[in-house]
Write a protein that holds these residues in place. Sequence first.
Motif, mmCIF file in Angstrom:
data_model
loop_
_atom_site.group_PDB
_atom_site.id
_atom_site.type_symbol
_atom_site.label_atom_id
_atom_site.label_comp_id
_atom_site.label_asym_id
_atom_site.label_seq_id
_atom_site.Cartn_x
_atom_site.Cartn_y
_atom_site.Cartn_z
ATOM 1 N N TYR A 137 0.826 -1.208 0.000
ATOM 2 C CA TYR A 137 0.000 0.000 0.000
ATOM 3 C C TYR A 137 0.861 1.258 0.000
ATOM 4 O O TYR A 137 1.789 1.393 0.802
ATOM 5 N N SER A 138 0.516 2.180 -0.891
ATOM 6 C CA SER A 138 1.198 3.475 -0.911
ATOM 7 C C SER A 138 0.659 4.356 0.222
ATOM 8 O O SER A 138 -0.425 4.113 0.753
ATOM 9 N N VAL A 139 1.414 5.388 0.565
ATOM 10 C CA VAL A 139 0.973 6.310 1.607
ATOM 11 C C VAL A 139 -0.287 7.053 1.149
ATOM 12 O O VAL A 139 -1.203 7.293 1.932
ATOM 13 N N THR A 140 -0.347 7.388 -0.127
ATOM 14 C CA THR A 140 -1.535 8.055 -0.662
ATOM 15 C C THR A 140 -2.781 7.200 -0.454
ATOM 16 O O THR A 140 -3.847 7.707 -0.079
ATOM 17 N N GLU A 141 -2.638 5.886 -0.665
ATOM 18 C CA GLU A 141 -3.770 4.982 -0.475
ATOM 19 C C GLU A 141 -4.123 4.856 1.008
ATOM 20 O O GLU A 141 -5.299 4.873 1.388
ATOM 21 N N LEU A 142 -3.108 4.752 1.857
ATOM 22 C CA LEU A 142 -3.361 4.605 3.296
ATOM 23 C C LEU A 142 -4.053 5.827 3.874
ATOM 24 O O LEU A 142 -4.790 5.724 4.864
ATOM 25 N N LYS A 143 -3.835 6.987 3.272
ATOM 26 C CA LYS A 143 -4.488 8.204 3.747
ATOM 27 C C LYS A 143 -6.003 8.133 3.594
ATOM 28 O O LYS A 143 -6.742 8.866 4.272
ATOM 29 N N LEU B 241 10.771 2.841 10.065
ATOM 30 C CA LEU B 241 10.377 3.085 8.679
ATOM 31 C C LEU B 241 10.817 4.470 8.240
ATOM 32 O O LEU B 241 10.855 5.403 9.039
ATOM 33 N N ARG B 242 11.124 4.596 6.951
ATOM 34 C CA ARG B 242 11.454 5.903 6.379
ATOM 35 C C ARG B 242 10.575 6.093 5.141
ATOM 36 O O ARG B 242 10.351 5.151 4.370
ATOM 37 N N TYR B 243 10.084 7.313 4.960
ATOM 38 C CA TYR B 243 9.224 7.579 3.801
ATOM 39 C C TYR B 243 10.071 7.782 2.556
ATOM 40 O O TYR B 243 10.983 8.607 2.522
ATOM 41 N N ASP B 244 9.776 7.017 1.504
ATOM 42 C CA ASP B 244 10.448 7.128 0.205
ATOM 43 C C ASP B 244 9.540 7.963 -0.703
ATOM 44 O O ASP B 244 8.492 7.491 -1.151
ATOM 45 N N THR B 245 9.946 9.200 -0.969
ATOM 46 C CA THR B 245 9.086 10.120 -1.737
ATOM 47 C C THR B 245 8.868 9.631 -3.171
ATOM 48 O O THR B 245 7.789 9.830 -3.732
ATOM 49 N N LYS B 246 9.875 9.028 -3.765
ATOM 50 C CA LYS B 246 9.748 8.572 -5.147
ATOM 51 C C LYS B 246 8.751 7.427 -5.276
ATOM 52 O O LYS B 246 7.984 7.368 -6.244
ATOM 53 N N ARG B 247 8.767 6.526 -4.335
ATOM 54 C CA ARG B 247 7.874 5.361 -4.394
ATOM 55 C C ARG B 247 6.555 5.594 -3.648
ATOM 56 O O ARG B 247 5.637 4.788 -3.742
ATOM 57 N N ASP B 248 6.491 6.687 -2.910
ATOM 58 C CA ASP B 248 5.307 6.991 -2.099
ATOM 59 C C ASP B 248 4.980 5.832 -1.156
ATOM 60 O O ASP B 248 3.839 5.424 -0.993
ATOM 61 N N ARG B 249 6.049 5.316 -0.538
ATOM 62 C CA ARG B 249 5.880 4.201 0.393
ATOM 63 C C ARG B 249 6.823 4.344 1.578
ATOM 64 O O ARG B 249 7.879 4.952 1.469
ATOM 65 N N TYR B 250 6.402 3.729 2.698
ATOM 66 C CA TYR B 250 7.318 3.594 3.817
ATOM 67 C C TYR B 250 8.193 2.364 3.573
ATOM 68 O O TYR B 250 7.685 1.298 3.215
ATOM 69 N N VAL B 251 9.482 2.517 3.757
ATOM 70 C CA VAL B 251 10.407 1.388 3.586
ATOM 71 C C VAL B 251 11.125 1.150 4.912
ATOM 72 O O VAL B 251 11.418 2.089 5.661
ATOM 73 N N SER B 252 11.424 -0.107 5.197
ATOM 74 C CA SER B 252 12.055 -0.444 6.466
ATOM 75 C C SER B 252 13.544 -0.122 6.442
ATOM 76 O O SER B 252 14.204 -0.209 5.393
ATOM 77 N N VAL B 253 14.070 0.281 7.583
ATOM 78 C CA VAL B 253 15.502 0.522 7.763
ATOM 79 C C VAL B 253 15.922 -0.156 9.063
ATOM 80 O O VAL B 253 15.090 -0.477 9.911
ATOM 81 N N SER B 254 17.221 -0.370 9.233
ATOM 82 C CA SER B 254 17.702 -1.004 10.452
ATOM 83 C C SER B 254 17.653 -0.017 11.610
ATOM 84 O O SER B 254 17.609 1.206 11.420
ATOM 85 N N TRP B 255 17.660 -0.552 12.822
ATOM 86 C CA TRP B 255 17.674 0.316 14.003
ATOM 87 C C TRP B 255 18.928 1.183 14.033
ATOM 88 O O TRP B 255 18.866 2.362 14.375
ATOM 89 N N ASP B 256 20.072 0.599 13.669
ATOM 90 C CA ASP B 256 21.321 1.379 13.663
ATOM 91 C C ASP B 256 21.223 2.560 12.710
ATOM 92 O O ASP B 256 21.617 3.687 13.039
ATOM 93 N N GLU B 257 20.680 2.308 11.528
ATOM 94 C CA GLU B 257 20.541 3.380 10.537
ATOM 95 C C GLU B 257 19.577 4.457 11.037
ATOM 96 O O GLU B 257 19.843 5.660 10.890
ATOM 97 N N ALA B 258 18.472 4.041 11.635
ATOM 98 C CA ALA B 258 17.486 5.004 12.128
ATOM 99 C C ALA B 258 18.074 5.865 13.241
ATOM 100 O O ALA B 258 17.920 7.091 13.245
ATOM 101 N N ILE B 259 18.766 5.230 14.190
ATOM 102 C CA ILE B 259 19.344 5.971 15.316
ATOM 103 C C ILE B 259 20.421 6.942 14.836
ATOM 104 O O ILE B 259 20.484 8.097 15.287
ATOM 105 N N GLN B 260 21.266 6.498 13.919
ATOM 106 C CA GLN B 260 22.321 7.374 13.393
ATOM 107 C C GLN B 260 21.724 8.563 12.634
ATOM 108 O O GLN B 260 22.188 9.705 12.771
#
Length: 387
Positions: free
Chosen positions: A104-110, A127-146
Amino acid sequence: MTNSSTKNDHSPTEQDPNTSYNKGPAGGWGSLRGVSRIFGEVHGSTVAAKILSRLNKPGGVMCSSCAWAKPANPSTFEFCENGAKATLRELDEKKADSNFFEQYSVTELKTWHDHELEKAGRLTEPLRYDTKRDRYVSVSWDEAIQDIGKKLAAMNPKQAVFYASGHAGLEASYLYALFARAMGHQNLPQSSNMCHETTSVNLKSFVGTPVGTCTLEDFEHCDAIFFFGQNTGTNSPRFMHILKDAVERGCKIVTFNPVRERGLIEFVEPQNIVQMLTNNPTEISNKYYQVKPGGDIAVIAGMMKYMLAREEAAPGTILDQDFIAAETTGFDETVEKVNAFDWSDIEAQSGLTRTMIEEAAEIYCQAKKVIGIYGMGLTQHVDGWLN
């Protein structure tokens, strides 16, 4: 908005024709059906039943639905429909993982209803929002914290605000506060702070305490309760049992509310077998007035105007002059301001008739022990501080 009643008693069951409402009483079989439906959706019903049996009891857990107090003598089922739903939803095993967000895209979830979003399940990873894909994509905890740390390190501390929920656990809140202060500021608003800023500042200035002055036990002794902008049946249904008991021992309840809150009109107690079988509700409000939104100041001024006139006609019968002289300031200025108000302006701004306001004020005059109850409908607008 004016009350549509043409009778003298302004029956709580009569409705303003422009206000939509549910004709059934609050509580009753509707509450039980709601709980049963959610209970049936939760896996591990034995665990769910055990948790509900301990909810809001000594040695148990506090409900996450609202901040209503734990009574000294809890009932067998010390929770309401809202509390049961909130608790059982916490036991839901569904997960909204990366596969879900690929679908599901963020536009659809809205476009989804908030209930549908909740039923999708819990978040399982950052999760991080990918503007090009209009989706939330998962990232690692280390990446998110950094990534978060890098942005905070580049920020002027005075520009940062650490907002949290009032439901956050004590330990997490403590660490959160330490982290903010280590960064160099104390901008730590949370939901309760935002909700009650009006009263926490003004009540302390005017009456010496930033919070309410009543306890649950006080409701066993008061002979009148005045409601302003509080939707009990919707927001704190466990309170309904206390109000029902108060009404049945003779306490009069007066409500000022633009909407028709069913919980303050009539209530069937789900734990009362006789009432459930007969479906005979208890009328909660003795008087229910649909004040104009924002018209509370006019109503209160009108009540004061009536009481001052009663006191002037029979000095010492309405007001405690010794207390006023010893414990208050600004009384004479208040009297002057209130007496200057014209009834035509009070009626126009409140949406109520003079007769209605005087009825409410007379109940106040006749009472010996009064509790005033306000909700965020009274405080959270431009004139909230004055209310």
